[in-house]
Design an enzyme around this catalytic site. Sequence first.
Site, PDB file in Angstrom:
ATOM      1  N   CYS A  34       2.939   2.426  -3.044  1.00 19.30           N
ATOM      2  CA  CYS A  34       1.612   2.648  -3.632  1.00 19.30           C
ATOM      3  C   CYS A  34       0.764   1.377  -3.541  1.00 19.30           C
ATOM      4  O   CYS A  34       1.058   0.386  -4.207  1.00 19.30           O
ATOM      5  CB  CYS A  34       1.793   3.083  -5.085  1.00 19.30           C
ATOM      6  SG  CYS A  34       0.285   3.121  -6.060  1.00 19.30           S
ATOM      7  N   CYS A  37      -0.751   0.131  -6.771  1.00 19.90           N
ATOM      8  CA  CYS A  37       0.311  -0.454  -7.600  1.00 19.90           C
ATOM      9  C   CYS A  37       0.583  -1.898  -7.180  1.00 19.90           C
ATOM     10  O   CYS A  37       0.747  -2.783  -8.028  1.00 19.90           O
ATOM     11  CB  CYS A  37       1.600   0.356  -7.480  1.00 19.90           C
ATOM     12  SG  CYS A  37       1.466   2.055  -8.057  1.00 19.90           S
TER      13      CYS A  37
END
Length: 107
Positions: A34, A37
């Site tokens: 991600c 993230c």
Amino acid sequence: MDRASQQGQRIKQIEVIDDVYGQLVVVDFTASWCEPCCFIAPILADIARKTPHVIFLKVDVDELKAVAEEWAVEAMPTFLILKDLELKDKVVGARKEELLVTIAKHA
């Protein structure tokens, strides 16, 4: 898992609950693939250093799918704000300012 292992795990869970009860806990649901993230990770580490009274936990949704499902996490990153083991707030996305305001609101 045998009965002794289950009992040992339950004891550890109770010890963790005792350690965090009454404290603000921020749970970061993340994934290694991600990009948002990865972007927010060093920012979150900085926030954690500046707020030692808050407990920060990281949950990899690929490793702990059942936990992510139990908390109805549908996007990453998702930050759950818990106090006294109850969900108080939620921030979805790599939103530094919103996360800071939300932590301050519940700290």
